[in-house]
Design a protein around this motif. Sequence first.
Motif, PDB file in Angstrom:
ATOM      1  N   ARG A 196       0.792  -1.223   0.000  1.00 42.17           N
ATOM      2  CA  ARG A 196       0.000   0.000   0.000  1.00 42.17           C
ATOM      3  C   ARG A 196       0.833   1.286   0.000  1.00 42.17           C
ATOM      4  O   ARG A 196       0.334   2.339  -0.405  1.00 42.17           O
ATOM      5  N   LYS A 199       4.556   3.415  -4.578  1.00 39.62           N
ATOM      6  CA  LYS A 199       3.990   4.361  -5.524  1.00 39.62           C
ATOM      7  C   LYS A 199       3.347   3.656  -6.721  1.00 39.62           C
ATOM      8  O   LYS A 199       3.846   2.665  -7.221  1.00 39.62           O
ATOM      9  N   HIS A 200       2.218   4.213  -7.132  1.00 40.84           N
ATOM     10  CA  HIS A 200       1.528   3.793  -8.351  1.00 40.84           C
ATOM     11  C   HIS A 200       1.144   2.308  -8.341  1.00 40.84           C
ATOM     12  O   HIS A 200       1.253   1.622  -9.358  1.00 40.84           O
ATOM     13  N   LYS A 203      -4.830   2.786  -6.491  1.00 39.22           N
ATOM     14  CA  LYS A 203      -5.655   3.977  -6.534  1.00 39.22           C
ATOM     15  C   LYS A 203      -6.527   3.977  -5.279  1.00 39.22           C
ATOM     16  O   LYS A 203      -6.683   2.953  -4.613  1.00 39.22           O
ATOM     17  N   GLN A 204      -7.125   5.118  -4.952  1.00 46.60           N
ATOM     18  CA  GLN A 204      -7.981   5.168  -3.771  1.00 46.60           C
ATOM     19  C   GLN A 204      -9.176   4.234  -3.953  1.00 46.60           C
ATOM     20  O   GLN A 204      -9.850   4.259  -4.973  1.00 46.60           O
ATOM     21  N   GLU A 206      -8.686   0.895  -3.802  1.00 46.43           N
ATOM     22  CA  GLU A 206      -8.181  -0.401  -4.243  1.00 46.43           C
ATOM     23  C   GLU A 206      -7.550  -1.222  -3.113  1.00 46.43           C
ATOM     24  O   GLU A 206      -7.443  -2.439  -3.245  1.00 46.43           O
ATOM     25  N   ARG A 258     -11.112   2.397 -12.557  1.00 39.51           N
ATOM     26  CA  ARG A 258      -9.852   2.647 -13.280  1.00 39.51           C
ATOM     27  C   ARG A 258     -10.102   3.286 -14.656  1.00 39.51           C
ATOM     28  O   ARG A 258      -9.397   4.203 -15.064  1.00 39.51           O
ATOM     29  N   LYS A 264      -7.720   9.322  -7.583  1.00 45.00           N
ATOM     30  CA  LYS A 264      -6.351   9.668  -7.209  1.00 45.00           C
ATOM     31  C   LYS A 264      -5.631   8.435  -6.670  1.00 45.00           C
ATOM     32  O   LYS A 264      -6.251   7.459  -6.261  1.00 45.00           O
ATOM     33  N   TRP A 265      -4.315   8.521  -6.649  1.00 47.07           N
ATOM     34  CA  TRP A 265      -3.538   7.459  -6.029  1.00 47.07           C
ATOM     35  C   TRP A 265      -3.751   7.470  -4.525  1.00 47.07           C
ATOM     36  O   TRP A 265      -3.983   8.525  -3.917  1.00 47.07           O
ATOM     37  N   TYR A 266      -3.676   6.307  -3.933  1.00 42.37           N
ATOM     38  CA  TYR A 266      -3.882   6.177  -2.488  1.00 42.37           C
ATOM     39  C   TYR A 266      -2.931   7.071  -1.700  1.00 42.37           C
ATOM     40  O   TYR A 266      -3.327   7.726  -0.729  1.00 42.37           O
ATOM     41  N   GLU A 268      -1.788   9.890  -2.298  1.00 39.50           N
ATOM     42  CA  GLU A 268      -2.066  11.325  -2.368  1.00 39.50           C
ATOM     43  C   GLU A 268      -2.898  11.807  -1.190  1.00 39.50           C
ATOM     44  O   GLU A 268      -2.978  13.019  -0.941  1.00 39.50           O
TER      45      GLU A 268
END
Length: 279
Positions: A196, A199-200, A203-204, A206, A258, A264-266, A268
């Motif tokens: 978790r 990076k990358h 996503k929020q 997931e 997706r 946004k990514w988690y 962020e």
Amino acid sequence: MTKLVINSVAFQLGNLSVKWYGIIMAVAIILAAFMAINEGKKRHIIPDDFVDLLLWAVPLGYVGARIYYVIFEWGYYSQHPDQIIAIWNGGIAIYGGLIAGLIVLLVFCYKRELPPFLMLDIITPGVMAAQILGRWGNFVNQEAHGGPTTLHFLQSLHLPEFIIQQMKIGGTYYQPTFLYESFFNLIGLILILSLRHKKHVFKQGEVFMTYLLWYSVVRFFVEGMRTDSLYIFGIIRVSQALSLVLFIATIILWIYRRKVVKPKWYLEGSGLKYPYTRD
């Protein structure tokens, strides 16, 4: 060999029996809260929001778990309505608790203007840890076990003697399905915790959906071994049917978010100015 049976009662306070199940669940809830608060700070959510959510989600989660169980055992409870609220006699279902908890969280996030999928992501590892611990409460109570097995089979799993002996109920050894579910959920928790913060990857939403996929598979197979399943029409195990639906729905939701939502990514976080305060 003397049978090392663990008493379900931890200690007495006058006429009050304090049971291991209650102690284990209390520790599980505290652990879940600690994990959520700690991670929430990193994702720009203040501790007060998790504490307030907990105060609503835990009691209503138990109510949901009870309602779920009563619905699928209505043949009995329709004849014994006085037993509907007798939760102290047993009879709760984790899926009911999770559904109720999800509803509470969605309402809470709407009222507090918090991102619901991020909140789900943050609390998910704590929920998993609570489930892992909670199954040991079933172990102490000698419940939620599988079908009959042999001493040789249990010994072949290289289990500690106290587990083997606790699985001997009424002179018969039973499959420790509590242990199977606890163990595989632990693997899932380790997997999520290891991924978790990369990076990358997520996503929020997931992290939460990974849990749904993992748990639905684990529960589907473990449920097929249990002897206390709730049934639809007396032939379909409720938890297996729900696990299958949940697995398919989660995959569809993951692809949709997706491709269409593009969250946004988690890592962020909430996007809120932190620390903020609640009046």
